[in-house]
Design a protein around this motif. Structure first.
Motif, PDB file in Angstrom:
ATOM      1  N   LEU A   1      -2.915   0.669  -3.572  1.00  0.00           N
ATOM      2  CA  LEU A   1      -1.762   1.083  -4.047  1.00  0.00           C
ATOM      3  C   LEU A   1      -1.568   2.461  -4.411  1.00  0.00           C
ATOM      4  O   LEU A   1      -0.252   2.868  -4.355  1.00  0.00           O
ATOM      5  CB  LEU A   1      -1.669   0.204  -5.319  1.00  0.00           C
ATOM      6  CG  LEU A   1      -1.546  -1.349  -5.483  1.00  0.00           C
ATOM      7  CD1 LEU A   1      -1.482  -2.213  -6.519  1.00  0.00           C
ATOM      8  CD2 LEU A   1      -0.352  -1.851  -4.622  1.00  0.00           C
ATOM      9  N   ALA A   2      -2.539   3.121  -4.734  1.00  0.00           N
ATOM     10  CA  ALA A   2      -2.187   4.538  -5.119  1.00  0.00           C
ATOM     11  C   ALA A   2      -2.069   5.261  -3.899  1.00  0.00           C
ATOM     12  O   ALA A   2      -1.174   6.360  -3.896  1.00  0.00           O
ATOM     13  CB  ALA A   2      -3.680   5.086  -5.732  1.00  0.00           C
TER      14      ALA A   2
ATOM     15  N   GLN B   1       1.286  -5.995  -3.731  1.00  0.00           N
ATOM     16  CA  GLN B   1       0.738  -6.829  -4.827  1.00  0.00           C
ATOM     17  C   GLN B   1       0.939  -8.204  -4.737  1.00  0.00           C
ATOM     18  O   GLN B   1       0.215  -8.907  -4.960  1.00  0.00           O
ATOM     19  CB  GLN B   1       1.823  -6.195  -5.971  1.00  0.00           C
ATOM     20  CG  GLN B   1       1.527  -5.162  -6.407  1.00  0.00           C
ATOM     21  CD  GLN B   1       2.546  -4.808  -7.634  1.00  0.00           C
ATOM     22  OE1 GLN B   1       3.883  -4.977  -7.599  1.00  0.00           O
ATOM     23  NE2 GLN B   1       1.978  -3.898  -8.813  1.00  0.00           N
TER      24      GLN B   1
ATOM     25  N   ASP C   1      -8.094  -2.694  -3.716  1.00  0.00           N
ATOM     26  CA  ASP C   1      -6.582  -2.968  -3.870  1.00  0.00           C
ATOM     27  C   ASP C   1      -5.826  -1.767  -4.591  1.00  0.00           C
ATOM     28  O   ASP C   1      -4.777  -1.356  -4.246  1.00  0.00           O
ATOM     29  CB  ASP C   1      -6.421  -4.467  -4.291  1.00  0.00           C
ATOM     30  CG  ASP C   1      -6.381  -5.538  -3.462  1.00  0.00           C
ATOM     31  OD1 ASP C   1      -6.540  -5.097  -2.216  1.00  0.00           O
ATOM     32  OD2 ASP C   1      -6.685  -6.558  -3.799  1.00  0.00           O
ATOM     33  N   THR C   2      -6.474  -1.416  -5.511  1.00  0.00           N
ATOM     34  CA  THR C   2      -6.029  -0.294  -6.558  1.00  0.00           C
ATOM     35  C   THR C   2      -5.845   0.949  -5.859  1.00  0.00           C
ATOM     36  O   THR C   2      -5.013   1.536  -5.897  1.00  0.00           O
ATOM     37  CB  THR C   2      -6.854  -0.018  -7.791  1.00  0.00           C
ATOM     38  OG1 THR C   2      -6.931  -1.584  -8.490  1.00  0.00           O
ATOM     39  CG2 THR C   2      -6.056   0.933  -8.539  1.00  0.00           C
ATOM     40  N   LYS C   3      -6.855   1.312  -4.758  1.00  0.00           N
ATOM     41  CA  LYS C   3      -6.770   2.270  -4.128  1.00  0.00           C
ATOM     42  C   LYS C   3      -5.726   2.350  -2.855  1.00  0.00           C
ATOM     43  O   LYS C   3      -5.164   3.354  -2.637  1.00  0.00           O
ATOM     44  CB  LYS C   3      -8.285   2.442  -3.294  1.00  0.00           C
ATOM     45  CG  LYS C   3      -9.234   3.009  -4.166  1.00  0.00           C
ATOM     46  CD  LYS C   3     -10.531   2.997  -3.314  1.00  0.00           C
ATOM     47  CE  LYS C   3     -11.749   3.590  -4.078  1.00  0.00           C
ATOM     48  NZ  LYS C   3     -12.901   3.634  -3.266  1.00  0.00           N
TER      49      LYS C   3
ATOM     50  N   ALA D   1     -10.547  -5.707  -6.274  1.00  0.00           N
ATOM     51  CA  ALA D   1      -9.545  -5.135  -7.231  1.00  0.00           C
ATOM     52  C   ALA D   1      -9.669  -3.571  -7.116  1.00  0.00           C
ATOM     53  O   ALA D   1      -8.430  -2.935  -6.919  1.00  0.00           O
ATOM     54  CB  ALA D   1      -9.990  -5.542  -8.598  1.00  0.00           C
ATOM     55  N   VAL D   2     -10.832  -3.177  -6.958  1.00  0.00           N
ATOM     56  CA  VAL D   2     -10.856  -1.515  -6.856  1.00  0.00           C
ATOM     57  C   VAL D   2     -10.182  -0.984  -5.508  1.00  0.00           C
ATOM     58  O   VAL D   2      -9.574  -0.280  -5.323  1.00  0.00           O
ATOM     59  CB  VAL D   2     -12.277  -1.005  -7.053  1.00  0.00           C
ATOM     60  CG1 VAL D   2     -12.732   0.357  -6.622  1.00  0.00           C
ATOM     61  CG2 VAL D   2     -12.712  -1.230  -8.258  1.00  0.00           C
TER      62      VAL D   2
END
Length: 133
Positions: free
Chosen positions: A100-101, A57, A96-98, A93-94
């Protein structure tokens, strides 16, 4: 640093004073120690994942701030680049979200594996205790 003592040693001595027929107190205490060790291992895995999550993050925020600064400089020079910059920001953003998941998924998998392993060992211990009688 404080001298660490084995809390199970005192408990084992105390429980061995109570001679319960058919119950191996040392085995019982050893089994509970393994339970606690499994929980500690799962907690360590969760803590490590939390740190990795926070690092990711922080990396995301730093990159976003740098991108905003670059977009501000480039946008003033060429207003036509706004759509491209927005698209790139969305893709980042997509991605980075992947990431984090994936960090969360790995953490849950490791913690669950540790606890499942101990639960299976515990079930085997109980079966073994019941067969002795």
């Amino acid at each position: 640093m404080a001298d660490q003592t084995n809390p199970f040693g005192d408990l084992t001595k105390m429980l061995e004073q109570f001679k319960v027929p058919g119950v191996d107190m040392s085995a019982l205490v050893a089994s509970r120690r393994k339970d606690i060790e499994a929980i500690v291992e799962a907690n360590k895995s969760a803590y490590d994942a939390m740190q990795a999550f926070a690092r990711k993050q922080t990396e995301m925020l730093t990159q976003a701030m740098q991108d905003i600064q670059a977009a501000t400089r480039a946008g003033a020079a060429d207003p036509g680049k706004h759509a491209e910059m927005a698209r790139n920001a969305w893709l980042k953003a997509v991605e980075d979200t992947k990431d984090l998941a994936e960090i969360a998924r790995k953490s849950q998998l490791e913690a669950t594996a540790s606890l499942t392993k101990r639960a299976n060992e515990h079930a085997a211990e109980i079966r073994q205790m019941l067969q002795r009688k």
